[in-house]
Structure formats: structure tokens, C-alpha cells
Design a protein around this motif. Sequence first.
Motif, PDB file in Angstrom:
ATOM      1  N   LYS A 225     -62.385  -5.220 -11.033  1.00 53.10           N
ATOM      2  CA  LYS A 225     -61.043  -4.667 -11.242  1.00 53.10           C
ATOM      3  C   LYS A 225     -60.724  -4.560 -12.730  1.00 53.10           C
ATOM      4  N   GLU A 226     -61.155  -5.565 -13.497  1.00 57.27           N
ATOM      5  CA  GLU A 226     -60.926  -5.524 -14.947  1.00 57.27           C
ATOM      6  C   GLU A 226     -61.657  -4.356 -15.588  1.00 57.27           C
ATOM      7  N   ILE A 227     -62.905  -4.158 -15.185  1.00 60.46           N
ATOM      8  CA  ILE A 227     -63.696  -3.063 -15.744  1.00 60.46           C
ATOM      9  C   ILE A 227     -63.098  -1.723 -15.348  1.00 60.46           C
ATOM     10  N   ALA A 228     -62.676  -1.605 -14.088  1.00 59.67           N
ATOM     11  CA  ALA A 228     -62.080  -0.352 -13.603  1.00 59.67           C
ATOM     12  C   ALA A 228     -60.831  -0.001 -14.409  1.00 59.67           C
ATOM     13  N   ALA A 229     -59.990  -1.006 -14.690  1.00 58.92           N
ATOM     14  CA  ALA A 229     -58.769  -0.779 -15.469  1.00 58.92           C
ATOM     15  C   ALA A 229     -59.112  -0.355 -16.896  1.00 58.92           C
ATOM     16  N   LEU A 230     -60.136  -0.975 -17.458  1.00 60.73           N
ATOM     17  CA  LEU A 230     -60.558  -0.628 -18.809  1.00 60.73           C
ATOM     18  C   LEU A 230     -61.043   0.816 -18.871  1.00 60.73           C
ATOM     19  N   LEU A 231     -61.883   1.207 -17.913  1.00 63.30           N
ATOM     20  CA  LEU A 231     -62.430   2.572 -17.900  1.00 63.30           C
ATOM     21  C   LEU A 231     -61.337   3.612 -17.688  1.00 63.30           C
ATOM     22  N   ALA A 232     -60.355   3.275 -16.872  1.00 61.69           N
ATOM     23  CA  ALA A 232     -59.281   4.225 -16.564  1.00 61.69           C
ATOM     24  C   ALA A 232     -58.434   4.543 -17.795  1.00 61.69           C
ATOM     25  N   ASP A 233     -58.341   3.589 -18.730  1.00 61.46           N
ATOM     26  CA  ASP A 233     -57.496   3.781 -19.910  1.00 61.46           C
ATOM     27  C   ASP A 233     -58.245   4.331 -21.117  1.00 61.46           C
ATOM     28  N   LEU A 234     -59.549   4.554 -20.972  1.00 61.79           N
ATOM     29  CA  LEU A 234     -60.328   4.997 -22.124  1.00 61.79           C
ATOM     30  C   LEU A 234     -60.044   6.455 -22.473  1.00 61.79           C
ATOM     31  N   PRO A 235     -59.766   6.747 -23.738  1.00 60.71           N
ATOM     32  CA  PRO A 235     -59.619   8.153 -24.155  1.00 60.71           C
ATOM     33  C   PRO A 235     -60.992   8.809 -24.234  1.00 60.71           C
ATOM     34  N   ARG A 236     -61.041  10.103 -23.978  1.00 61.25           N
ATOM     35  CA  ARG A 236     -62.313  10.813 -24.003  1.00 61.25           C
ATOM     36  C   ARG A 236     -62.380  11.746 -25.212  1.00 61.25           C
ATOM     37  N   SER A 237     -63.591  11.920 -25.695  1.00 60.23           N
ATOM     38  CA  SER A 237     -63.802  12.832 -26.811  1.00 60.23           C
ATOM     39  C   SER A 237     -63.718  14.270 -26.324  1.00 60.23           C
ATOM     40  N   GLU A 238     -63.206  15.152 -27.185  1.00 62.73           N
ATOM     41  CA  GLU A 238     -63.139  16.572 -26.856  1.00 62.73           C
ATOM     42  C   GLU A 238     -64.295  17.351 -27.485  1.00 62.73           C
ATOM     43  N   LEU A 239     -65.147  16.659 -28.234  1.00 57.96           N
ATOM     44  CA  LEU A 239     -66.288  17.309 -28.854  1.00 57.96           C
ATOM     45  C   LEU A 239     -67.403  17.480 -27.825  1.00 57.96           C
ATOM     46  N   PRO A 240     -67.987  18.654 -27.693  1.00 62.96           N
ATOM     47  CA  PRO A 240     -69.008  18.925 -26.656  1.00 62.96           C
ATOM     48  C   PRO A 240     -70.167  17.937 -26.640  1.00 62.96           C
ATOM     49  N   ASP A 241     -70.674  17.570 -27.811  1.00 61.68           N
ATOM     50  CA  ASP A 241     -71.838  16.694 -27.878  1.00 61.68           C
ATOM     51  C   ASP A 241     -71.490  15.219 -27.660  1.00 61.68           C
ATOM     52  N   HIS A 242     -70.208  14.903 -27.590  1.00 61.69           N
ATOM     53  CA  HIS A 242     -69.796  13.508 -27.503  1.00 61.69           C
ATOM     54  C   HIS A 242     -68.955  13.211 -26.260  1.00 61.69           C
ATOM     55  N   SER A 243     -68.479  14.240 -25.597  1.00 61.39           N
ATOM     56  CA  SER A 243     -67.549  14.051 -24.484  1.00 61.39           C
ATOM     57  C   SER A 243     -68.165  13.347 -23.276  1.00 61.39           C
ATOM     58  N   ARG A 244     -69.500  13.415 -23.152  1.00 58.66           N
ATOM     59  CA  ARG A 244     -70.116  12.800 -21.965  1.00 58.66           C
ATOM     60  C   ARG A 244     -70.254  11.287 -22.087  1.00 58.66           C
ATOM     61  N   TYR A 245     -70.069  10.750 -23.290  1.00 58.26           N
ATOM     62  CA  TYR A 245     -70.244   9.312 -23.506  1.00 58.26           C
ATOM     63  C   TYR A 245     -68.949   8.550 -23.216  1.00 58.26           C
ATOM     64  N   VAL A 246     -69.099   7.373 -22.622  1.00 60.12           N
ATOM     65  CA  VAL A 246     -67.941   6.569 -22.229  1.00 60.12           C
ATOM     66  C   VAL A 246     -67.239   5.987 -23.450  1.00 60.12           C
ATOM     67  N   PHE A 247     -68.007   5.433 -24.372  1.00 60.66           N
ATOM     68  CA  PHE A 247     -67.396   4.764 -25.523  1.00 60.66           C
ATOM     69  C   PHE A 247     -67.535   5.604 -26.789  1.00 60.66           C
ATOM     70  N   THR A 248     -66.377   5.921 -27.357  1.00 60.69           N
ATOM     71  CA  THR A 248     -66.308   6.700 -28.584  1.00 60.69           C
ATOM     72  C   THR A 248     -65.356   6.003 -29.556  1.00 60.69           C
ATOM     73  N   PHE A 249     -65.376   6.426 -30.793  1.00 67.17           N
ATOM     74  CA  PHE A 249     -64.469   5.854 -31.785  1.00 67.17           C
ATOM     75  C   PHE A 249     -63.727   6.967 -32.506  1.00 67.17           C
ATOM     76  N   GLU A 250     -62.594   6.615 -33.090  1.00 67.94           N
ATOM     77  CA  GLU A 250     -61.793   7.585 -33.821  1.00 67.94           C
ATOM     78  C   GLU A 250     -62.371   7.782 -35.220  1.00 67.94           C
ATOM     79  N   VAL A 251     -62.681   9.004 -35.567  1.00 66.75           N
ATOM     80  CA  VAL A 251     -63.176   9.303 -36.905  1.00 66.75           C
ATOM     81  C   VAL A 251     -62.010   9.199 -37.879  1.00 66.75           C
ATOM     82  N   GLN A 252     -62.163   8.335 -38.883  1.00 72.58           N
ATOM     83  CA  GLN A 252     -61.085   8.110 -39.826  1.00 72.58           C
ATOM     84  C   GLN A 252     -60.769   9.383 -40.616  1.00 72.58           C
TER      85      GLN A 252
END
Length: 351
Positions: A225-252
Amino acid sequence: MPHRPKGTRFWHYDFQVRGLRFHGSCGTEDYEEAKAVEAAERVKARNAPEVTGRFSISQALGTYWTDVCQHQPSARTARSQAKMILSVIEGSQQMDEITNASLMRYVAMRRATVSNATVNRELQMLARSMRHMVSIHGAEMPKIDFKTVQTAEPEERVRELTPEEQSKLFKHLRPDLGPFVTFALLTGARLSTITELEWSHIDQANKRMMFHLKGGGTMKFPISKEIAALLADLPRSELPDHSRYVFTFEVQNRKNQRRKIVPNGGGIMEEFRAALAAAEIHDFRFHDLRHTFATRLLRHTGNLKLVSRLLGHSNVETTARYAHVLDNDLADALDSVSMMGVSRRKSRRKQ
């Protein structure tokens, strides 16, 4: 004999040696020249590695990389290990010319600059490459013993993040990296497994994730349940080469741009280490989040086999390093009861 296929003016050769087909253009319109080219190609074919079963170390490492390593999360590490091997062992040296003595020379040279563990990982890479050539490409394997030449390694330390340290770490951690570190604590997954996790690997309906493991294997990991909640709140990348990955970071300094987390690039690990330093957490690495997961789960369940399966270990003996948690629980249990049938509290009252 040479033949001329339809649609071309050049003669071609096409023959077999030991069941292997060799074919191509002779590059000439002259029949006699074509026969000479074919004769030369037959000589080359009879001496080709795939016919003789003799491959060089460079061919073995390159083939193993192409067939296996490039598809694994640890691809960069494998490439680095191969380069280091070729910096010590001549790439043109034939596999069947490698001896225990040559491996010992390799160990002696590498131990002067790196740890025993690093040397052993490189030897294991070489061994896998050579065995791959034997099993898939029919190479001749020399009579060598990789285990004999490997050097003793100190027992891996188990560093657990305390609740107080955890609280301080997240206080100083960059917000966009919080879910990344949280996921590591919730799953015990390796850094490469987490960074290569794709949304297509997430099966929300059956509450399972597909993890790609060290060495090329896979495992299904349950979604709590904890993992499901974490995944549900994750923002997704809009870049084509990066959007398929679960974990992304904000480019400063780039608004709303998120990129895939790369283990050895982008400054992400530097950010993690900076947070550790700011929180005054010493002697701690990202891999210790895996140790923390294992010790906490073992302390809670007391089930070493369960922990072993969730860590993706093929042998429960590999998980035995965490048994100290159970040892501590056993000691606490003995302290809480008298084996003579009289509680310690009662015996003190009588005195």
C-alpha cells in the motif's frame, strides 16, 4: 565454384566449412579472378574463430558485451570492467592461452591500485565472457580455476539507517529526490534496478512490479500500500526519451523539465551525498538503503528466507549477513525469561 546471382554483374562465393556458411561478393566480373577470391576466402574461413573454436580475449569480451551486457542495468560497469581487463591482458591473446599463472599476474598488478573486491569482480567478468563463448559460440575453454586466483574479501559491512538519521536525511534531501530514496527504503532494490524501472514494468492490477536484477535476471516484487501510494503521486516526465521511466528528477533552472535519473551522471548522487553531509550522517552510501530495508524487514518478520526472496538473492546464504538482527532478538528473548522457570522479576522480590 563462383556463381553470378541475378541482378548483379559480380561473381559471388557461397560455401560451407564444418556446417557454417560463408558467402559474399568476389568484387569482380572476371571469372578467373573470382575463383582466386573464393580460394582465399576458403583459407580465411578454415581459420575463422567460429570454425577453429579459438577466440581472442578481445573477441570474448566484445561478444559477451554485445550478446548480454548491453541489455543489463549494469552495462556501464561491465564496459568499464572489460576496458580494465584489456588494459592488462593483451586483447589479441587467445582464450585457450590463458593460464592460472597469467591470471595470478593480473591479480598482482591490479591489487596494487584497487581493492580485492574490485579485482574479483573483474575476474568474474572475464570468466562469464569466456564461458559465454564456450556455450554459445563453441570456443575452447582452457583449464583454469578462477576461484583459486580470486582474493579474499573483507565481510561486507551492514550499515542501517536509524530512524533519527532517516528523519534528518529527508529534511536535507532535495524534494524531487525524496520519492527516489523512499522507494529504495520500501523495496531494498539496487540503484541500477530503481533507475531502470519503467512504467511498463508496473502491474497495478495484480500489485506486482518487474525488477531487473544484477546479472541479468528478473523478479516480481509485490506492490504494498505504501509503494502504491508513492507511485500514484509520482510526477511523470514529458520528454519522449524519459517519460517511460518511473523515477525522474527536476532539471535545475529548466521549468517543468524532468529527466531520467542516471546512477553515475547528472549530479544526482552528489546531491544525495550532500544531503548526508548536511544531516551529519557518516559512513553511509546509497546501497546502505538496501541494508536498511533488509534489517528492518528481518527484525519485523524473523524470516530470513522471505527477506532473501525480496532482495532477489539466489541463495539464502547471501542473506545471512543480516542474521545479526535475529541474534540480537535471541539475546533479548533470553534476557526476558528465566530458563529455570522463575521470572527474574519474581526472584528479585524474594531477595
